[in-house]
Design an enzyme around this catalytic site. Structure first.
Site, PDB file in Angstrom:
ATOM      1  CG  LEU A  11      -1.922  -1.226   1.183  1.00  0.00           C
ATOM      2  CD1 LEU A  11      -2.785  -1.230   2.429  1.00  0.00           C
ATOM      3  CD2 LEU A  11      -2.771  -1.257  -0.073  1.00  0.00           C
ATOM      4  CB  CYS A  12       4.452   1.958  -0.121  1.00  0.00           C
ATOM      5  SG  CYS A  12       4.851   1.656   1.603  1.00  0.00           S
ATOM      6  CG  HIS A  13       1.070   6.718  -2.054  1.00  0.00           C
ATOM      7  ND1 HIS A  13       0.782   6.570  -0.724  1.00  0.00           N
ATOM      8  CD2 HIS A  13      -0.101   6.997  -2.665  1.00  0.00           C
ATOM      9  CE1 HIS A  13      -0.514   6.755  -0.534  1.00  0.00           C
ATOM     10  NE2 HIS A  13      -1.076   7.014  -1.697  1.00  0.00           N
ATOM     11  CG  MET A  22       6.556   2.752   4.894  1.00  0.00           C
ATOM     12  SD  MET A  22       6.791   1.934   6.490  1.00  0.00           S
ATOM     13  CE  MET A  22       7.291   0.303   5.981  1.00  0.00           C
ATOM     14  CD  GLU A  23       9.288   5.433   0.570  1.00  0.00           C
ATOM     15  OE1 GLU A  23       8.419   5.160  -0.277  1.00  0.00           O
ATOM     16  OE2 GLU A  23       8.994   5.853   1.715  1.00  0.00           O
ATOM     17  CG  ASP A  55      24.075 -12.238   0.179  1.00  0.00           C
ATOM     18  OD1 ASP A  55      23.881 -13.470   0.224  1.00  0.00           O
ATOM     19  OD2 ASP A  55      24.479 -11.648  -0.842  1.00  0.00           O
TER      20      ASP A  55
END
Length: 163
Positions: A75-77, A113-114, A128
């Site tokens: 739901l992120c733009h 969120m970014e 990793d």
């Protein structure tokens, strides 16, 4: 604490409509850490991994991840980012690397969120690249430190919660 904005009155998921919101400068800063064996941290700092400079690869991975959040989190733009910066602070006393990301844009919605995704993917990239040497690394304490811009105003995490 406000209402959950990603659900309508019937409980159905929705992307928040930001059509009427003005585009303003938005900044978000997030942090996280990856703890490892002292030998692993030493090798990272000496740039002794065959795959390359671990922290520089992690920086690029974090930047790339910040630019792809709308494809990762449902739901992120889609946001045109204007700046993504990652910093790595080795902490030899605690055998860890503290990762900080700052993300900026001018948009009708924020970039928390970014920033959080940039930190998370940078930590995963370190894992990793070093897992052949140390499978006991721990990624943690991913958190928002600060955000500004928009209707909700300026948020700064309490000093005792920043560490």
């Amino acid at each position: 604490m406000g209402n959950l904005t990603h659900f309508d009155e019937n409980g159905a998921s929705r992307m928040v409509d930001v059509t009427e919101k003005p585009a303003t400068e938005r900044v978000a800063v997030a942090a996280g850490e990856i703890t490892m064996r002292p030998q692993t941290l030493d090798r990272i700092l000496r740039k002794g991994f065959e795959k390359g400079d671990v922290l520089e690869v992690a920086r690029l991975a974090g930047i790339m991840a910040a630019k792809k959040v709308d494809g990762l989190i449902p739901l992120c733009h889609q946001i045109n980012l204007t700046s993504v910066k990652l910093a790595f602070q080795p902490d030899e006393a605690h055998s860890r690397v503290v990762i900080t990301a700052q993300v900026k844009c001018t948009a009708p919605t924020g970039v928390e969120m970014e920033a959080l995704t940039a930190v998370s993917v940078a930590a995963l990239t370190i894992y990793d690249m070093c897992k052949a040497m140390d499978r006991e690394m721990v990624i943690g304490a991913v958190r928002l430190l600060e955000k500004s811009g928009g209707r909700s105003g300026h948020f700064v995490r309490d000093a005792q919660d920043r560490e």
